[in-house]
Design an enzyme around this catalytic site. Structure first.
Site, PDB file in Angstrom:
ATOM      1  CG  ASP A 105      -2.060   0.639   1.253  1.00  0.00           C
ATOM      2  OD1 ASP A 105      -2.259   1.379   0.354  1.00  0.00           O
ATOM      3  OD2 ASP A 105      -2.484   1.440   2.306  1.00  0.00           O
ATOM      4  N   GLY A 107       3.751   1.284   1.150  1.00  0.00           N
ATOM      5  CA  GLY A 107       5.098   0.455   0.958  1.00  0.00           C
ATOM      6  C   GLY A 107       5.939   0.711   2.461  1.00  0.00           C
ATOM      7  CB  THR A 109       4.743  -2.858   5.846  1.00  0.00           C
ATOM      8  OG1 THR A 109       3.618  -2.319   6.252  1.00  0.00           O
ATOM      9  CG2 THR A 109       4.802  -4.050   6.613  1.00  0.00           C
ATOM     10  CG  LEU A 110       6.481  -5.175   1.595  1.00  0.00           C
ATOM     11  CD1 LEU A 110       6.005  -5.614   0.281  1.00  0.00           C
ATOM     12  CD2 LEU A 110       7.025  -6.544   2.488  1.00  0.00           C
ATOM     13  CE  LYS A 133      -5.521  -1.306  -1.158  1.00  0.00           C
ATOM     14  NZ  LYS A 133      -5.904  -0.875   0.159  1.00  0.00           N
ATOM     15  NE  ARG A 167      -6.812 -12.125   9.946  1.00  0.00           N
ATOM     16  CZ  ARG A 167      -6.099 -11.263   9.710  1.00  0.00           C
ATOM     17  NH1 ARG A 167      -5.526 -11.170   8.626  1.00  0.00           N
ATOM     18  NH2 ARG A 167      -5.633 -10.280  10.482  1.00  0.00           N
TER      19      ARG A 167
HETATM   20  P1  IMP Z   1       1.904  -0.431   3.872  1.00  0.00           P
HETATM   21  O1  IMP Z   1       2.852  -0.344   4.867  1.00  0.00           O
HETATM   22  O2  IMP Z   1       1.308   0.875   3.732  1.00  0.00           O
HETATM   23  O3  IMP Z   1       2.235  -0.841   2.429  1.00  0.00           O
HETATM   24  O4  IMP Z   1       0.838  -1.578   4.409  1.00  0.00           O
HETATM   25  C1  IMP Z   1       0.554  -2.683   3.655  1.00  0.00           C
HETATM   26  C2  IMP Z   1      -0.299  -3.222   4.776  1.00  0.00           C
HETATM   27  O5  IMP Z   1      -1.444  -2.647   5.191  1.00  0.00           O
HETATM   28  C3  IMP Z   1      -0.856  -4.658   4.062  1.00  0.00           C
HETATM   29  O6  IMP Z   1       0.053  -5.685   4.147  1.00  0.00           O
HETATM   30  C4  IMP Z   1      -2.119  -4.802   4.904  1.00  0.00           C
HETATM   31  O7  IMP Z   1      -1.941  -5.586   5.922  1.00  0.00           O
HETATM   32  C5  IMP Z   1      -2.663  -3.399   5.172  1.00  0.00           C
HETATM   33  N1  IMP Z   1      -3.635  -3.012   3.934  1.00  0.00           N
HETATM   34  C6  IMP Z   1      -3.519  -2.176   3.083  1.00  0.00           C
HETATM   35  N2  IMP Z   1      -4.389  -2.019   2.358  1.00  0.00           N
HETATM   36  C7  IMP Z   1      -5.316  -2.920   2.511  1.00  0.00           C
HETATM   37  C8  IMP Z   1      -6.727  -3.365   2.329  1.00  0.00           C
HETATM   38  O8  IMP Z   1      -7.093  -2.870   1.578  1.00  0.00           O
HETATM   39  N3  IMP Z   1      -7.329  -4.409   3.332  1.00  0.00           N
HETATM   40  C9  IMP Z   1      -6.669  -4.814   4.440  1.00  0.00           C
HETATM   41  N4  IMP Z   1      -5.603  -4.506   4.677  1.00  0.00           N
HETATM   42  C10 IMP Z   1      -4.905  -3.722   3.889  1.00  0.00           C
END
Ligand code: IMP
Ligand code: MG
Length: 183
Positions: A105, A107, A109-110, A133, A167
């Site tokens: 999303d 990015g 986290t990764l 996304k 889930r």
């Molecule tokens: P990031 O650090 O913003 O990239 O977060 C990614 C994490 O947010 C994903 O691994 C999901 O756990 C959570 N996440 C992002 N979009 C969604 C969604 O549409 N539904 C549920 N969880 C989401």
């Protein structure tokens, strides 16, 4: 279909399409990592269904481990602060690591996890995500294997939750506020 009164669920990617996407990823990964020592690191909890389908379609031996990360901020958006609440247990030094994630999303986290795994001495760290996304990216991160790029909708099912619900759904769905509660 309305559940729990507040949200409507709509199918975004039906189960047969998910199966084809996962098979395509498994074939590419099997071809790219034909020479051993691959560790899959599954990001809990959302990627558990994806991982379990993926590993059974791989044509190469792999080791499997899990990591769980908590990010602070509102429930629908991750903030910059990420904490490891369950770390991997397999040594990854000198090994090829493939992170298996449900959604990229912002990015954040990764970005955090990739740097952390690289710092642990992995030979290579690549990323496989079921969903991307891309339009919502805040930090630069490119997944090496992407199942499908999706628009900015909130998805659930196939392992992915909204407040720990949904889930178990076999299709990938998205939620919208229930029609009848809309003002
Ligand atoms: P990031 O650090 O913003 O990239 O977060 C990614 C994490 O947010 C994903 O691994 C999901 O756990 C959570 N996440 C992002 N979009 C969604 C969604 O549409 N539904 C549920 N969880 C989401
Ligand atoms: Mg996740």
């Amino acid at each position: 279909m309305t559940t729990k009164e507040e949200y409507d669920l709509h199918v975004l990617i039906p189960r047969n399409e998910l199966a084809a996407i996962v098979k395509g990823l498994a074939d590419r990964i099997s071809a790219d990592y034909s020479s051993g020592d691959l560790v899959l690191v599954c990001v809990l909890k959302g990627a558990f269904v994806f991982l379990s389908d993926l590993v059974r379609l791989l044509q190469i031996p792999v080791e499997i481990d899990f990591v769980r990360l908590a990010s602070y901020g509102s429930k629908m958006k991750s903030s910059g602060t990420i904490e490891v609440t369950k770390d991997i247990e397999i040594p990854i030094e000198g090994k090829d690591v493939l992170v298996v994630e449900d959604i990229v999303d912002s990015g954040r986290t990764l970005h955090f996890l990739r740097d952390r795994l690289s710092a642990s001495g992995a030979r290579t760290v690549r990323i496989c995500t079921l969903l991307d996304k891309k339009a919502r990216r805040e930090v630069e991160i490119n997944a090496d294997y992407v199942g499908k790029e999706i628009d900015d909708v909130f998805v659930v099912g196939y392992g992915i939750d909204f407040r720990e619900e949904y889930r178990y759904l076999p299709d990938l769905c998205y939620v919208t506020p229930a029609e009848r509660t809309k003002k």
